[in-house]
Design a protein around this motif. Structure first.
Motif, short mmCIF file in Angstrom:
data_model
loop_
_atom_site.label_atom_id
_atom_site.label_comp_id
_atom_site.label_asym_id
_atom_site.label_seq_id
_atom_site.Cartn_x
_atom_site.Cartn_y
_atom_site.Cartn_z
N THR A 86 0.57 37.27 12.33
CA THR A 86 -0.40 36.73 13.33
C THR A 86 0.04 35.36 13.75
N ALA A 87 0.42 34.43 12.87
CA ALA A 87 0.69 33.10 13.14
C ALA A 87 1.91 33.08 14.29
N ILE A 88 2.81 33.93 14.19
CA ILE A 88 3.96 34.03 15.04
C ILE A 88 3.34 34.43 16.68
N ALA A 89 2.69 35.55 16.45
CA ALA A 89 2.28 35.87 17.89
C ALA A 89 1.14 34.87 18.42
N PHE A 90 0.12 34.18 17.57
CA PHE A 90 -0.51 33.40 18.03
C PHE A 90 0.21 32.32 18.67
N THR A 91 1.37 31.59 17.72
CA THR A 91 2.08 30.49 18.66
C THR A 91 2.79 30.81 19.73
N ASP A 92 3.31 32.07 20.05
CA ASP A 92 3.71 32.57 21.06
C ASP A 92 2.91 32.51 22.30
N LEU A 93 1.90 32.97 22.01
CA LEU A 93 0.80 33.08 22.85
C LEU A 93 0.09 31.75 23.49
N THR A 94 0.15 30.56 22.39
CA THR A 94 -0.11 29.36 22.76
C THR A 94 0.96 28.42 23.72
N LYS A 95 2.14 28.89 23.49
CA LYS A 95 2.99 28.57 24.52
C LYS A 95 2.63 28.72 25.85
N GLU A 96 2.31 30.15 25.92
CA GLU A 96 1.87 30.66 27.30
C GLU A 96 0.57 30.01 27.87
N ILE A 97 -0.38 30.02 27.02
CA ILE A 97 -1.54 29.21 27.32
C ILE A 97 -1.44 27.92 27.87
N ILE A 98 -0.64 27.07 27.12
CA ILE A 98 -0.25 25.59 27.79
C ILE A 98 0.56 25.59 29.14
N ASP A 99 1.22 26.64 29.26
CA ASP A 99 2.07 26.73 30.58
C ASP A 99 1.01 26.82 31.50
N LEU A 100 0.15 27.91 31.11
CA LEU A 100 -0.86 28.01 32.40
C LEU A 100 -1.97 26.73 32.64
N TYR A 101 -2.08 26.11 31.50
CA TYR A 101 -3.11 24.91 31.63
C TYR A 101 -2.06 23.90 32.55
N LYS A 102 -0.68 23.66 32.14
CA LYS A 102 -0.03 23.05 33.08
C LYS A 102 0.19 23.31 34.60
N HIS A 103 0.23 24.66 34.86
CA HIS A 103 0.17 25.27 36.03
C HIS A 103 -0.87 24.74 36.82
N VAL A 104 -2.29 25.14 36.24
CA VAL A 104 -3.46 24.68 36.99
C VAL A 104 -3.58 23.25 37.15
N ASP A 105 -3.30 22.27 36.11
CA ASP A 105 -3.11 20.85 36.21
C ASP A 105 -2.27 20.52 37.49
#
Length: 108
Positions: A86-105
């Motif tokens: 779960t932690a591995i999957a969550f960390t992988d998804l976190t990277k994607e979410i951060i990339d999305l926030y950066k893109h929006v920013d």
């Protein structure tokens, strides 16, 4: 008895480090949400370091089994593996979410 104690320590290490990784990843998302991408990236790095520690604990268990030391699989053992995955999957998804926030920013 000593072998059981070592196994329990490895299992608890898996749970603790995986839990730390997931917590750091969650904090990374919260930082990205507020636009603090430096903190978000730092938290992801900490999550990844915690995952490495969890993998070390897991590798220790796997090595013992490969060397012929059998281990009783308990609910705690299964829980530790679930926590890690779960932690591995969550960390992988976190990277994607951060990339999305950066893109929006960047679009602002």
């Amino acid at each position: 008895m000593e072998q059981e104690q070592e196994t329990l320590q490895a299992i608890m290490g898996l749970i603790i480090h995986a839990g730390n990784a997931k917590s750091e990843a969650m904090e990374a998302i919260q930082a990205a949400k507020t636009g603090d991408f430096f903190l978000a990236d730092s938290k992801v790095k900490l999550a990844e370091e915690a995952l490495v520690e969890a993998h070390h604990a897991q590798t220790g268990l796997l090595t013992k089994e490969a060397q012929g030391e059998t281990m009783q699989v308990t609910l705690l053992t299964v829980h530790s593996q679930d926590h890690l995955m779960t932690a591995i999957a969550f960390t992988d998804l976190t990277k994607e979410i951060i990339d999305l926030y950066k893109h929006v920013d960047n679009k602002k």
